[in-house]
Design a protein around this motif. Sequence first.
Motif, mmCIF file in Angstrom:
data_model
loop_
_atom_site.group_PDB
_atom_site.id
_atom_site.type_symbol
_atom_site.label_atom_id
_atom_site.label_comp_id
_atom_site.label_asym_id
_atom_site.label_seq_id
_atom_site.Cartn_x
_atom_site.Cartn_y
_atom_site.Cartn_z
ATOM 1 N N ALA A 167 71.735 63.699 56.594
ATOM 2 C CA ALA A 167 71.205 62.754 55.614
ATOM 3 C C ALA A 167 71.296 63.311 54.196
ATOM 4 O O ALA A 167 71.620 62.587 53.248
ATOM 5 C CB ALA A 167 69.759 62.408 55.954
ATOM 6 N N ALA A 168 71.036 64.604 54.025
ATOM 7 C CA ALA A 168 71.083 65.212 52.697
ATOM 8 C C ALA A 168 72.518 65.278 52.165
ATOM 9 O O ALA A 168 72.757 65.090 50.973
ATOM 10 C CB ALA A 168 70.473 66.612 52.735
ATOM 11 N N ASN A 169 73.476 65.543 53.038
ATOM 12 C CA ASN A 169 74.857 65.695 52.602
ATOM 13 C C ASN A 169 75.631 64.390 52.534
ATOM 14 O O ASN A 169 76.510 64.229 51.689
ATOM 15 C CB ASN A 169 75.600 66.671 53.516
ATOM 16 C CG ASN A 169 75.156 68.088 53.300
ATOM 17 O OD1 ASN A 169 75.128 68.557 52.171
ATOM 18 N ND2 ASN A 169 74.790 68.765 54.368
ATOM 19 N N PHE A 170 75.338 63.461 53.430
ATOM 20 C CA PHE A 170 76.126 62.227 53.509
ATOM 21 C C PHE A 170 75.274 60.975 53.344
ATOM 22 O O PHE A 170 75.691 59.899 53.719
ATOM 23 C CB PHE A 170 76.871 62.162 54.854
ATOM 24 C CG PHE A 170 77.759 63.334 55.090
ATOM 25 C CD1 PHE A 170 78.918 63.491 54.349
ATOM 26 C CD2 PHE A 170 77.428 64.296 56.024
ATOM 27 C CE1 PHE A 170 79.743 64.577 54.555
ATOM 28 C CE2 PHE A 170 78.250 65.389 56.231
ATOM 29 C CZ PHE A 170 79.410 65.533 55.505
ATOM 30 N N GLY A 171 74.110 61.106 52.750
ATOM 31 C CA GLY A 171 73.200 59.972 52.592
ATOM 32 C C GLY A 171 73.555 59.106 51.400
ATOM 33 O O GLY A 171 74.718 58.918 51.039
ATOM 34 N N ALA A 172 72.525 58.607 50.737
ATOM 35 C CA ALA A 172 72.695 57.643 49.651
ATOM 36 C C ALA A 172 73.431 58.223 48.446
ATOM 37 O O ALA A 172 74.090 57.492 47.711
ATOM 38 C CB ALA A 172 71.327 57.128 49.210
ATOM 39 N N ASN A 173 73.353 59.517 48.222
ATOM 40 C CA ASN A 173 73.981 60.129 47.047
ATOM 41 C C ASN A 173 75.371 60.697 47.336
ATOM 42 O O ASN A 173 75.899 61.475 46.547
ATOM 43 C CB ASN A 173 73.088 61.252 46.497
ATOM 44 C CG ASN A 173 71.810 60.709 45.923
ATOM 45 O OD1 ASN A 173 71.802 59.612 45.357
ATOM 46 N ND2 ASN A 173 70.735 61.446 46.082
#
Length: 176
Positions: free
Chosen positions: A101-107
Amino acid sequence: MAFGKFLGIFWPAISSSNWIVHFWKVPKFSVGPMLLGGMDVGLNTQNLVAILVVVVLSIINIFGVKTGALIQNVFTTAKVSALLGLVIFGLFLGRNALAIAANFGANFWKNAGLGTPHEVGGGAGASVLVSTLTVLAIAQVGSLFSADAWNNVTFTAGEVRIPTAICRYPWLWAQV
């Protein structure tokens, strides 16, 4: 040299600091803004392993192309198997939902344009802005230099059976 260096991880006795014969240390000297010298001259266990590997592989190649190809296939299979093992380990045992989630999430696509400036350290408190294209180019330097297979193409000349006939009769390519 790399084989000797990484073998030293498994056997600490194989090291660049474990000297068999140490002749001298080259004194440091300046050439303009560069500081040169300071290296040791002699034979250490890491260099000895590198020399032995070259000698053993040379002896194997003396026995013919088929024996050399067999050894090369064994090493290639071992490297590809180890890489596949790491991929499988990462996919099944190393999966972490929070990291994904941190690497491929919303950002994920934020600042992804090729011209988007990124701040990198410039030293002494300064920062330098570089584009995404520059960051990608710098990241590729190591992989491009490690994939120097272009120079190995010339080694195939030694494997050609009838080099003059190939130039005159291109249909012989299928038979070589």
